[in-house]
Design a protein around this motif. Sequence first.
Motif, short mmCIF file in Angstrom:
data_model
loop_
_atom_site.label_atom_id
_atom_site.label_comp_id
_atom_site.label_asym_id
_atom_site.label_seq_id
_atom_site.Cartn_x
_atom_site.Cartn_y
_atom_site.Cartn_z
N VAL A 149 9.15 10.34 2.85
CA VAL A 149 8.21 9.29 3.26
C VAL A 149 8.86 8.43 4.34
O VAL A 149 9.92 7.83 4.13
CB VAL A 149 7.78 8.43 2.06
CG1 VAL A 149 6.82 7.34 2.52
CG2 VAL A 149 7.13 9.30 0.99
N LEU A 150 8.22 8.38 5.50
CA LEU A 150 8.69 7.58 6.63
C LEU A 150 7.64 6.51 6.94
O LEU A 150 6.46 6.82 7.07
CB LEU A 150 8.89 8.46 7.86
CG LEU A 150 9.78 9.69 7.68
CD1 LEU A 150 9.69 10.59 8.91
CD2 LEU A 150 11.22 9.28 7.43
N ASN A 151 8.08 5.27 7.05
CA ASN A 151 7.15 4.22 7.44
C ASN A 151 7.25 3.97 8.93
O ASN A 151 8.12 4.53 9.61
CB ASN A 151 7.43 2.93 6.66
CG ASN A 151 6.20 2.02 6.59
OD1 ASN A 151 5.16 2.29 7.17
ND2 ASN A 151 6.32 0.94 5.85
N GLY A 152 6.33 3.16 9.45
CA GLY A 152 6.34 2.78 10.85
C GLY A 152 6.17 1.28 10.97
O GLY A 152 7.08 0.52 10.69
N GLN A 153 4.97 0.87 11.41
CA GLN A 153 4.63 -0.55 11.56
C GLN A 153 5.59 -1.29 12.48
O GLN A 153 5.75 -2.50 12.37
CB GLN A 153 4.61 -1.26 10.21
CG GLN A 153 3.52 -0.85 9.25
CD GLN A 153 3.39 -1.89 8.15
OE1 GLN A 153 2.41 -2.64 8.14
NE2 GLN A 153 4.36 -1.98 7.26
N GLY A 154 6.27 -0.59 13.37
CA GLY A 154 7.18 -1.26 14.27
C GLY A 154 8.39 -1.87 13.60
O GLY A 154 9.13 -2.62 14.22
N GLY A 155 8.59 -1.54 12.32
CA GLY A 155 9.72 -2.10 11.59
C GLY A 155 9.38 -3.27 10.70
O GLY A 155 10.27 -3.82 10.03
N GLN A 210 0.82 -1.20 0.00
CA GLN A 210 0.00 0.00 0.00
C GLN A 210 0.86 1.25 0.00
O GLN A 210 0.46 2.29 -0.54
CB GLN A 210 -0.92 0.01 1.22
CG GLN A 210 -1.92 -1.13 1.27
CD GLN A 210 -2.73 -1.14 2.55
OE1 GLN A 210 -2.89 -0.11 3.20
NE2 GLN A 210 -3.25 -2.30 2.93
N LEU A 211 2.03 1.17 0.63
CA LEU A 211 2.89 2.34 0.71
C LEU A 211 3.57 2.65 -0.62
O LEU A 211 3.75 3.82 -0.96
CB LEU A 211 3.96 2.11 1.78
CG LEU A 211 4.81 3.31 2.15
CD1 LEU A 211 3.96 4.38 2.83
CD2 LEU A 211 5.96 2.90 3.05
N ALA A 212 3.92 1.61 -1.38
CA ALA A 212 4.65 1.83 -2.63
C ALA A 212 3.90 2.75 -3.60
O ALA A 212 4.52 3.65 -4.19
CB ALA A 212 4.97 0.49 -3.29
N PRO A 213 2.57 2.60 -3.80
CA PRO A 213 1.88 3.55 -4.68
C PRO A 213 1.91 4.98 -4.16
O PRO A 213 1.97 5.93 -4.94
CB PRO A 213 0.45 3.01 -4.73
CG PRO A 213 0.54 1.59 -4.33
CD PRO A 213 1.68 1.52 -3.36
N LEU A 214 1.87 5.16 -2.83
CA LEU A 214 1.97 6.50 -2.26
C LEU A 214 3.34 7.11 -2.56
O LEU A 214 3.44 8.29 -2.91
CB LEU A 214 1.75 6.46 -0.76
CG LEU A 214 0.30 6.38 -0.29
CD1 LEU A 214 0.24 6.05 1.20
CD2 LEU A 214 -0.42 7.69 -0.56
N ILE A 215 4.39 6.30 -2.43
CA ILE A 215 5.73 6.80 -2.74
C ILE A 215 5.83 7.14 -4.22
O ILE A 215 6.40 8.18 -4.60
CB ILE A 215 6.79 5.76 -2.34
CG1 ILE A 215 6.78 5.59 -0.81
CG2 ILE A 215 8.17 6.19 -2.81
CD1 ILE A 215 7.67 4.47 -0.32
N ALA A 216 5.25 6.28 -5.07
CA ALA A 216 5.28 6.55 -6.51
C ALA A 216 4.55 7.84 -6.85
O ALA A 216 4.97 8.60 -7.73
CB ALA A 216 4.68 5.37 -7.27
N ALA A 217 3.45 8.11 -6.14
CA ALA A 217 2.65 9.30 -6.44
C ALA A 217 3.23 10.56 -5.83
O ALA A 217 3.13 11.64 -6.41
CB ALA A 217 1.22 9.09 -5.95
N CYS A 218 3.83 10.44 -4.64
CA CYS A 218 4.19 11.63 -3.87
C CYS A 218 5.64 11.65 -3.40
O CYS A 218 6.07 12.65 -2.80
CB CYS A 218 3.31 11.74 -2.62
SG CYS A 218 1.55 11.64 -2.93
#
Length: 301
Positions: free
Chosen positions: A187-193, A173-181
């Motif tokens: 862009v920083l992710n979380g999810q505890g790693g 889900q994050l990859a399309p956001l990075i591609a768009a923006c």
Amino acid sequence: MGPRTFPGIHAVLYALFDAHERLDRAAMRAQAQACLGAGVDGIVVLGLATEVAKLSERECREVVSWAIEDIGGRVPLGVTIYGNSVASQLALLRDAEQAGADWLILQPPSVGQFAATEMARGFGRLADAATRPVAIQNAPALMGHGLDPADIAALVDTHPNITHLKGEMPVLQLAPLIAACGVRLTVLNGQGGLEMLDSLRAGCHGFVLAPDMVDHAVRVWRHWQAGDEVAAAGAYAIVLPEIVFAMRSLEHLVTYGKRIFASRAGLAVGDRAPCQAPTEFGLACAARYAASLGPFGAARC
């Protein structure tokens, strides 16, 4: 010169309570100092791991001022802007800026389910009021709602001080956001790693992580930045079992992740109700994972 950006590994501090459910000032200071000693690139407070919904307005201000004092300008401080309404968030935003926050992380209001257009309108009001760089926190699984890439791109187009995205989502889900923006946003992710290496392959610029494993995350990040993917993968393999254990849910993280950190850092911590009560078996698991990661800070490259 463009707006300041904050890539790298940021530790989002736990709320450390004493046996009487009060915030423990000495433990909070020790936590911040331990994270600084581990080489984090920044510290964040009032996030979900800080159990911000359990803190009073006075305690929120205290946590921010304590962090400013403990960091002493050595790394940037990010403050998550939490609240039940845009009005209450605006008040916290002003307090955080006045205290000296370097950047602000905007959450949607914590109550209710609203259309993306309403969430975006609130984000826009907060961003327009801010004088610091701003991140949008997009955590649909943890918070029950979020924005899609087009919504975020539109916000960035109309509010230029939105310079960061704090994602809390699977890498697919994050990859399309990075591609768009990703060209316009840090862009920083979380999810505890979780999925840390794949997030880096997708183009993430860093992570916001709770302290239980953040020193190991720093090690992974440093290897990745040096171009040594093999060493990064080896360092990640060491910490991944603990990540999987800690990230079963937010409540599980603040019960067991907090204890893993405390064990590694030589601290005693309590809980503030309501909480997920630890079990004997759960505590044994936490102790085993703490031992597997070693004393806090020992994972430095």
